[in-house]
Motif scaffolding. Sequence first.
Motif, PDB file in Angstrom:
ATOM      1  N   LYS A 112       0.669  -0.966  -0.114  1.00 43.39           N
ATOM      2  CA  LYS A 112       0.031  -0.062   0.105  1.00 43.39           C
ATOM      3  C   LYS A 112       0.815   1.227   0.039  1.00 43.39           C
ATOM      4  N   GLU A 113       2.016   1.201   0.806  1.00 43.83           N
ATOM      5  CA  GLU A 113       2.771   2.524   0.810  1.00 43.83           C
ATOM      6  C   GLU A 113       3.438   2.594  -0.458  1.00 43.83           C
ATOM      7  N   GLU A 114       3.858   1.675  -1.115  1.00 48.58           N
ATOM      8  CA  GLU A 114       4.544   1.789  -2.720  1.00 48.58           C
ATOM      9  C   GLU A 114       3.471   2.337  -3.829  1.00 48.58           C
ATOM     10  N   ARG A 115       2.459   1.662  -3.669  1.00 55.96           N
ATOM     11  CA  ARG A 115       1.319   2.222  -4.384  1.00 55.96           C
ATOM     12  C   ARG A 115       0.946   3.846  -3.896  1.00 55.96           C
ATOM     13  N   LEU A 116       0.765   4.132  -2.720  1.00 57.16           N
ATOM     14  CA  LEU A 116       0.753   5.387  -2.542  1.00 57.16           C
ATOM     15  C   LEU A 116       1.801   6.486  -3.063  1.00 57.16           C
ATOM     16  N   GLU A 117       3.064   5.866  -2.926  1.00 58.18           N
ATOM     17  CA  GLU A 117       4.213   6.651  -3.543  1.00 58.18           C
ATOM     18  C   GLU A 117       3.983   7.026  -4.955  1.00 58.18           C
TER      19      GLU A 117
ATOM     20  N   TRP B 114      -5.651   3.044  -9.636  1.00 61.54           N
ATOM     21  CA  TRP B 114      -4.918   3.350  -8.179  1.00 61.54           C
ATOM     22  C   TRP B 114      -5.142   4.825  -7.982  1.00 61.54           C
ATOM     23  N   ARG B 115      -5.174   5.970  -8.860  1.00 65.43           N
ATOM     24  CA  ARG B 115      -5.442   7.362  -8.700  1.00 65.43           C
ATOM     25  C   ARG B 115      -6.814   7.446  -8.318  1.00 65.43           C
ATOM     26  N   ARG B 116      -7.772   7.011  -9.101  1.00 67.81           N
ATOM     27  CA  ARG B 116      -9.200   6.784  -8.989  1.00 67.81           C
ATOM     28  C   ARG B 116      -9.548   6.418  -7.550  1.00 67.81           C
ATOM     29  N   GLU B 117      -8.818   5.313  -7.165  1.00 69.46           N
ATOM     30  CA  GLU B 117      -9.137   4.889  -5.657  1.00 69.46           C
ATOM     31  C   GLU B 117      -8.807   5.822  -4.767  1.00 69.46           C
ATOM     32  N   PHE B 118      -7.563   6.475  -5.061  1.00 71.85           N
ATOM     33  CA  PHE B 118      -7.176   7.448  -3.956  1.00 71.85           C
ATOM     34  C   PHE B 118      -7.667   8.685  -3.984  1.00 71.85           C
TER      35      PHE B 118
ATOM     36  N   GLU C 220     -11.067   8.710  -4.509  1.00 73.63           N
ATOM     37  CA  GLU C 220     -12.289   8.496  -3.915  1.00 73.63           C
ATOM     38  C   GLU C 220     -12.146   8.370  -2.219  1.00 73.63           C
ATOM     39  N   GLU C 221     -11.133   7.524  -1.792  1.00 69.15           N
ATOM     40  CA  GLU C 221     -10.864   7.539  -0.394  1.00 69.15           C
ATOM     41  C   GLU C 221     -10.471   8.964   0.249  1.00 69.15           C
ATOM     42  N   HIS C 222      -9.826  10.042  -0.687  1.00 69.00           N
ATOM     43  CA  HIS C 222      -9.578  11.040   0.014  1.00 69.00           C
ATOM     44  C   HIS C 222     -10.432  12.322  -0.260  1.00 69.00           C
ATOM     45  N   GLY C 223     -11.671  12.012  -0.882  1.00 72.53           N
ATOM     46  CA  GLY C 223     -12.540  12.952  -1.234  1.00 72.53           C
ATOM     47  C   GLY C 223     -12.183  13.896  -2.319  1.00 72.53           C
ATOM     48  N   LEU C 224     -11.366  13.572  -3.049  1.00 79.51           N
ATOM     49  CA  LEU C 224     -10.685  14.578  -3.996  1.00 79.51           C
ATOM     50  C   LEU C 224     -11.577  14.531  -5.377  1.00 79.51           C
ATOM     51  N   GLN C 225     -11.531  15.426  -6.109  1.00 79.07           N
ATOM     52  CA  GLN C 225     -12.307  15.735  -7.428  1.00 79.07           C
ATOM     53  C   GLN C 225     -11.375  15.510  -8.395  1.00 79.07           C
ATOM     54  N   ALA C 226     -11.518  14.863  -9.500  1.00 76.19           N
ATOM     55  CA  ALA C 226     -10.480  14.840 -10.450  1.00 76.19           C
ATOM     56  C   ALA C 226     -10.447  16.193 -11.256  1.00 76.19           C
ATOM     57  N   GLN C 227      -9.571  16.689 -11.703  1.00 79.45           N
ATOM     58  CA  GLN C 227      -9.259  17.812 -12.580  1.00 79.45           C
ATOM     59  C   GLN C 227      -9.375  17.718 -13.802  1.00 79.45           C
ATOM     60  N   GLY C 228     -10.166  18.820 -14.472  1.00 75.85           N
ATOM     61  CA  GLY C 228     -10.573  18.939 -16.004  1.00 75.85           C
ATOM     62  C   GLY C 228     -11.287  17.921 -16.390  1.00 75.85           C
ATOM     63  N   GLN C 229     -12.319  17.544 -15.401  1.00 75.70           N
ATOM     64  CA  GLN C 229     -13.411  16.925 -15.796  1.00 75.70           C
ATOM     65  C   GLN C 229     -14.828  17.781 -16.281  1.00 75.70           C
ATOM     66  N   GLY C 230     -14.365  19.079 -16.103  1.00 76.03           N
ATOM     67  CA  GLY C 230     -15.638  19.870 -16.482  1.00 76.03           C
ATOM     68  C   GLY C 230     -16.400  19.975 -15.256  1.00 76.03           C
ATOM     69  N   ILE C 231     -15.912  19.700 -14.108  1.00 75.93           N
ATOM     70  CA  ILE C 231     -16.595  19.933 -12.722  1.00 75.93           C
ATOM     71  C   ILE C 231     -16.125  21.227 -12.078  1.00 75.93           C
ATOM     72  N   LYS C 232     -17.091  22.277 -12.087  1.00 78.33           N
ATOM     73  CA  LYS C 232     -16.628  23.626 -11.535  1.00 78.33           C
ATOM     74  C   LYS C 232     -17.526  23.887 -10.289  1.00 78.33           C
ATOM     75  N   ILE C 233     -16.870  24.223  -9.294  1.00 81.98           N
ATOM     76  CA  ILE C 233     -17.442  24.594  -8.378  1.00 81.98           C
ATOM     77  C   ILE C 233     -17.865  26.082  -8.333  1.00 81.98           C
ATOM     78  N   MET C 234     -18.997  26.541  -8.294  1.00 83.28           N
ATOM     79  CA  MET C 234     -19.465  27.974  -8.604  1.00 83.28           C
ATOM     80  C   MET C 234     -20.217  28.600  -7.340  1.00 83.28           C
ATOM     81  N   SER C 235     -19.927  29.767  -7.105  1.00 81.03           N
ATOM     82  CA  SER C 235     -20.849  30.414  -5.890  1.00 81.03           C
ATOM     83  C   SER C 235     -22.034  30.693  -6.467  1.00 81.03           C
ATOM     84  N   ASP C 236     -22.839  31.350  -5.493  1.00 83.12           N
ATOM     85  CA  ASP C 236     -24.235  31.506  -5.972  1.00 83.12           C
ATOM     86  C   ASP C 236     -24.317  32.538  -7.102  1.00 83.12           C
ATOM     87  N   GLU C 237     -23.597  33.446  -6.932  1.00 83.68           N
ATOM     88  CA  GLU C 237     -23.655  34.623  -7.950  1.00 83.68           C
ATOM     89  C   GLU C 237     -23.039  33.814  -9.294  1.00 83.68           C
TER      90      GLU C 237
END
Length: 105
Positions: free
Chosen positions: A10-15, A44-48, A50-67
């Motif tokens: 697991k440590e090697e995968r994480l590194e 492995w990247r996708r599992e990482f 998901e485990e850490h609650g991160l969103q993939a970058q460049g997927q078209g997902i943008k967090i927007m404010s109310d404005e």
Amino acid sequence: MSKIRKKFTKEERLEIVKQSFEPDHQVADLADRYGISANTLSRWRREFREEHGLQAQGQGIKIMSDEERKIASLERQLREMQLERDILKKAIGIFSKADKKSTNS
């Protein structure tokens, strides 16, 4: 003959996954270096993420404010209204041409 697969701890995968997130490393290059497939490293990247609650970058997902959401909604409505206006202009042009033809007879 089948290829003997190396088992990573697991440590090697994480590194390896941490290295893959660095901007100067490519997934395919790291996969070749460690003797794994690019698909495995991507998993492995996708599992990482998901485990850490991160969103993939460049997927078209943008967090927007109310404005920002309100502005995006208004821009979408504006585009729709402009399209409707253009369609109506063309329709008026078509019908006015038809009227001119009938009056010249």
